[in-house]
Enzyme design. Structure first.
Site, mmCIF file in Angstrom:
data_model
loop_
_atom_site.group_PDB
_atom_site.id
_atom_site.type_symbol
_atom_site.label_atom_id
_atom_site.label_comp_id
_atom_site.label_asym_id
_atom_site.label_seq_id
_atom_site.Cartn_x
_atom_site.Cartn_y
_atom_site.Cartn_z
ATOM 1 N N ASP A 1 0.881 -1.173 0.000
ATOM 2 C CA ASP A 1 0.000 0.000 0.000
ATOM 3 C C ASP A 1 0.915 1.218 0.000
ATOM 4 O OD1 ASP A 1 -2.261 -1.529 0.094
ATOM 5 O OD2 ASP A 1 -2.817 -1.005 2.141
ATOM 6 N N VAL B 1 -6.482 12.958 5.046
ATOM 7 C CA VAL B 1 -6.040 12.633 3.683
ATOM 8 C C VAL B 1 -5.854 11.127 3.624
ATOM 9 C CG1 VAL B 1 -4.869 14.851 3.348
ATOM 10 C CG2 VAL B 1 -3.569 12.883 4.161
ATOM 11 N N ALA C 1 -6.562 4.161 14.990
ATOM 12 C CA ALA C 1 -5.490 3.940 15.958
ATOM 13 C C ALA C 1 -4.185 3.593 15.242
ATOM 14 C CB ALA C 1 -5.880 2.823 16.915
ATOM 15 N N SER C 2 -4.289 3.017 14.048
ATOM 16 C CA SER C 2 -3.076 2.609 13.334
ATOM 17 C C SER C 2 -2.419 3.768 12.597
ATOM 18 C CB SER C 2 -3.416 1.510 12.333
ATOM 19 O OG SER C 2 -4.261 2.043 11.337
ATOM 20 N N GLY D 1 -4.169 7.407 2.576
ATOM 21 C CA GLY D 1 -2.822 6.841 2.566
ATOM 22 C C GLY D 1 -2.504 6.138 1.258
ATOM 23 N N HIS D 2 -3.425 6.223 0.298
ATOM 24 C CA HIS D 2 -3.243 5.489 -0.959
ATOM 25 C C HIS D 2 -3.047 6.435 -2.137
ATOM 26 C CE1 HIS D 2 -4.445 1.578 0.781
ATOM 27 N NE2 HIS D 2 -5.238 2.308 1.546
ATOM 28 N N ASP E 1 -1.120 -1.524 -5.793
ATOM 29 C CA ASP E 1 -2.266 -1.051 -4.993
ATOM 30 C C ASP E 1 -3.271 -0.291 -5.870
ATOM 31 O OD1 ASP E 1 -3.865 0.082 -2.999
ATOM 32 O OD2 ASP E 1 -2.326 1.449 -2.244
ATOM 33 N N HIS F 1 -5.414 -5.199 -4.508
ATOM 34 C CA HIS F 1 -6.048 -4.353 -3.487
ATOM 35 C C HIS F 1 -7.178 -3.516 -4.069
ATOM 36 C CE1 HIS F 1 -1.816 -4.350 -1.417
ATOM 37 N NE2 HIS F 1 -2.283 -5.549 -1.650
#
Lengths: 602, 602
Positions: B193, B396, B263-264, B398-399, B225, B421
């Site tokens: 990713d 925003v 949380a990640s 992450g991809h 991805d 993905h």
């Protein structure tokens, strides 16, 4: 009738009795005793999108505006749809002077078959709206004879102390109106669902002149559509879609074109048909509601299209690809709709493939995204080209965006303001917008269902609450949302059901092997071991219960057995299905005489 | 082991046996016999977002990339999550040289506790990713001892015939990598990713130099991805969010600020903490996974923040509003998450009100919209200000968006291309994009789970299919998706359950009154009449069955009774609940001797 049962007699086979403690007339406040108070009560359409229904009251007169349904969310398992709780209207039905309808969408007319026969009051709507109401009533309440009056923009209708003046508004269905309601305390303005499209398809724009003149004279209370308050700017004109259609037809001139839209968006359907005619293509309609709505619109003169434009669905296959447009339902991915059947290769009249272009001319309604995306994925798997939400201008909304809402507020300049048609956050944002436009914060009200806004010459305030809420309709049965039904279904859905029957003699001995059935519950391994543990647990529970020598009630024993089984299942698989325990008692002489239980029981 | 039972022995209490006819080694094609074929098999992560897992094979060597889970959609009632079917890997486990992981998100590591102990192969990941893997294993497979090897960008690992070279990629979690896998036939490039953020928070950008040099030398196969292929342009830098945070803190300087995020997304959390420090605010963390992830990141050196920045959740109330930031889970409206508890006024450590600003720094994942919207509405009802999706730059992705995907394709210029993905439509769109960028249509493959792409020196083609699909995990039980479980739960969810027990003597006479229980089924009116009709129907069914003098099997009789009841319920309420019939047979001497059924049965 105070505190009495209220029976809802609809044209359905099952009747569901509702006990409601609705006071026929609330205790009169000082305002009321002076007869000087106007009341506005939203019974639906606030704090959620759908089931729009509002009440306006002055003295002995009640006016009802709209009567819509709401589509259930995923948590309302198996529910067909939701209608407003009619208790308040039923308890005050002899005061209702009439019901007026803004437009023909289901969230404004869909509850009529369930509620109107009970109220049996006159209903007022424009020609197309009335046509769509008649369709709904024929489907779901065929025995009731409508007391319908056709109206048009410009009319003034006397309903008790209210003079009701419909005016044109532009929306995603033709023939929409808002209402200026002249009351003894001043004008109440209900916008209906609207946008300020300057170039509407039918040339029938929102009536700025009337709105401006009302605003100049002074409007007491404004009730306004909040659906798109989160969108900046102006909603594009429906004509934008027409231009995109034109470009699409030009670009894909060798493909068969399939266009999916809301069946009620007759402007959209009309634009597609007109584009088809210009490009020398025939039109086939797919989907029950698409066919019915187009027929109704043509019959009432809302769609000037020749018969020979259309071909039958059965003629689709074999027709030249570049000569045909198919218009279908299913833009929300609804199971069994035209487009969904096509996407799975299951439609009997049309098989899709690389020769096809599919255009989804709608956005997913929040909550429908997964169904819509699944349909798009399936369409790609059929090998066709698909144009959908990611692309520009294949759909525009029918609701006013922020700049239009501001323009409406600046035209009307109301003394008091109540945002309607929105979830809680939409109403808050719309109230904030009204404040920006000069409405004092204390004169703008975020209301909840059943709240009563009382307006006198001096002030407006939330003065109380009447019964309001949601009824669920499930098959031919319907009832109060607050019942345990949905909670029960949720339990079954998430954990499954585990059912056991225990046969006892009259001394409380277990006299037959346990019988067990389960559904939706993972226990396929070591079933014998599970069965043994359950037998042990049930036997212990029965014996312990007998030892206590309390008077045996089946309920008590059943709950004792249920707890025992619950423990076993929890240890065994960390799961907690719904556990049903059936206790059967066999009397000694029943078995000796071979009598049937029923006869024996007598 | 061909056609044998494959037992999955996990560190869970219940074992679920799966019968799979998996050939250990497929019959070799001519290519394979020459030993010259490289195989790529996506076992998950295509045709749906989540449960990413891919296999690369050459000769006797297998390399596995990622091992993720998928969150269930609403139709998977009560299912905790979904993992990839491990059958193919289990049948070929002695050929697996290792597993490499791209990053620490659950859709890339979440299935490890269920699958890795069975394969017991070495696993390679970067430091933070390994830390998160250890957390997952401790939670769900505590007895298994990981064969873990920490790696970093720039390493080269020999796994059988594969030389595996991790390289930095930028994503919404730190320490992500892609892999350049040098095989006897050429380089396979797996992007993981990624996005091409030029100003990443940790200064660790996607490694353009390596990608460019690989592209120049020639890449055989590129795996990329596809998540954001529908978004035009470039994904904004994570730093944009930092700027928005800064402005927000400045604008709301007297409010207590509550920020909800994944949380990640440790970069996001870090930016919030840094902004808090700059504005002289303390930080409280709410939510189990938020607390655990921040602890893990700090322990491994991924977050340089002093201890005294934090206060305990129990210290929140009473702390000055303008000195505090609360970071919480719940950005997807997950039931029982920090933010959802707060929105309902149910959180034990924090009560929201007009003094609070809530920022939801995430977009709803498709399908979660209603939960998220409900949470926002509830937050407004608490009286707080809420900043959410409608606002710009509070989140925003992450991809990589389309322009970044194009840049990646132009850097790599692969001979063959497989989009990963994504749902089916994403894969189709990404294949079309690759074609625009010069990859011949016949060299770009939209693959489904289990498809085998065979690459030789001369060509690539889909040459077959291995078992693949989804396993559901429900409590400690898990099993094949194809089982009837979900269908059964759907039936229960939509229509409820109606359960009846019938007690017969050995001659087939009904010897006790029927016992009935139901759940989730509307039948509250005329229950007596319904009961009478059911008694009649059951009695008729039992008698008719006896008359036919066929050998009695309880199943046959039960299904006969079920049909009879079904008819009554359908006529009675147009509903069709799941009907369970329990047949209990009492032998004459059981009742005479007062023996328990169980003893009697022996």
């Amino acid at each position: 009738m105070e505190g009495d049962f209220v029976a809802l007699h609809f044209d359905v086979e099952v009747k569901y009795l509702v006990q409601k403690n609705v006071t026929k007339r609330r205790r009169r406040s000082p305002d009321e005793r002076k007869g000087a108070s106007l009341k506005f009560i939203p019974l639906g359409g606030v704090g959620g999108i759908g089931k729009n229904i509002s009440v306006l009251e002055y003295g002995d007169d009640i006016l009802v505006i709209d009567c819509g349904l709401m589509f259930p969310d995923e948590e309302m398992l198996g529910v067909d749809f939701v209608i407003p709780d009619p208790a308040y209207l039923l308890a005050n039905k002899e005061r209702i002077r009439g019901m007026v309808i803004t437009h023909g969408h289901d969230d404004h007319i869909g509850a009529l078959p369930y509620i109107l026969p009970e109220l049996d009051c006159p209903i007022y709507a424009t020609r197309l709206t009335l046509g769509l109401i008649r369709s709904r009533m024929e489907e779901r309440a065929p025995k009731y004879e409508l007391k319908a009056k056709e109206i048009q923009a410009g009319d003034v209708i006397d309903l008790g102390c209210f003079k009701v003046q419909p005016f044109s508004v532009c929306h995603s269905i033709p023939d929409g109106v808002g209402y200026a309601i002249h009351t003894p305390l001043g004008v109440v303005l209900h916008t209906g669902d609207f946008k300020l499209d300057p170039t509407p398809i039918d040339g029938r724009a929102t009536d700025y002149a009337l709105l401006a003149s009302l605003g100049t004279k002074g409007v007491l209370l404004m009730l306004s559509d909040s659906t798109n308050v989160e969108r900046d700017g102006f909603t594009p004109s429906e004509r934008m879609v027409g231009k995109t259609m034109e470009q699409t037809f030009r670009l894909y001139k060798n493909k068969r074109i399939i266009i999916s839209s809301f069946a009620s968006n007759l402007h959209r359907v009309q634009q597609v048909i007109e584009t088809a005619v210009r490009f020398n293509r025939k039109v086939a309609l797919i989907g029950r509601s698409m066919i019915a709505n187009v027929a109704r619109a043509r019959e009432l003169g809302y769609m000037g299209v020749d018969d020979d434009v259309f071909i039958q669905p059965s003629e689709i296959e074999g027709f030249p690809n570049n000569r045909l447009v198919v218009i279908t339902t299913g833009s929300q991915g609804e199971p069994f709709s035209g487009l969904v059947l096509m996407s799975r290769g299951d439609h009997r009249f049309i098989k899709l493939g690389p020769k096809d272009l599919v255009v989804i001319s709608a956005l997913p309604i929040p909550g429908n995204e997964r169904l819509v995306h699944r349909t798009i994925n399936d369409l790609f798997k059929q090998g066709c080209e698909v144009i959908y939400e990611a692309e520009q201008n294949i759909h525009v909304s029918g609701h006013a965006s922020r700049e239009e809402l501001k323009m409406m507020l600046s035209l009307i300049k109301p003394s008091y303001f109540v945002p309607l048609h929105g979830e809680y956050r939409h109403l808050v944002k719309h109230k904030q917008l009204a404040e920006e436009m000069g409405v004092p914060a204390k004169n703008a009200f975020v209301m909840e269902e059943g709240d009563v806004l009382s307006i006198t010459k001096r002030q407006a305030r939330i003065s109380g609450k009447v019964p309001a809420g949601a009824y669920i309709v499930d098959g031919r049965t319907y009832g109060d949302m607050k019942g345990g039904l949905l909670g029960e279904r949720k339990g079954l859905a998430e954990e499954g059901v585990f059912c056991i029957s225990v046969v006892l003699d009259s001394s409380g001995n277990v006299i037959a092997p346990l019988s067990i059935e389960s559904r939706g519950f993972l226990h396929r391994v070591d079933a014998d071991e599970l069965y043994r543990q359950i037998e042990d647990a049930v036997e212990k529970a029965v014996k312990a219960f007998a030892r206590e020598k309390r008077e045996r009630k089946d309920e008590d024993l059943a709950s004792r057995i249920r707890s025992a089984i619950k423990g076993v299942l929890r240890r065994y698989s960390l799961s907690s299905p719904v556990i049903l325990v059936l206790i059967n008692e066999v009397k000694e002489n029943a078995i000796l005489s071979g009598l049937a239980g029923r006869e024996y029981a007598k």
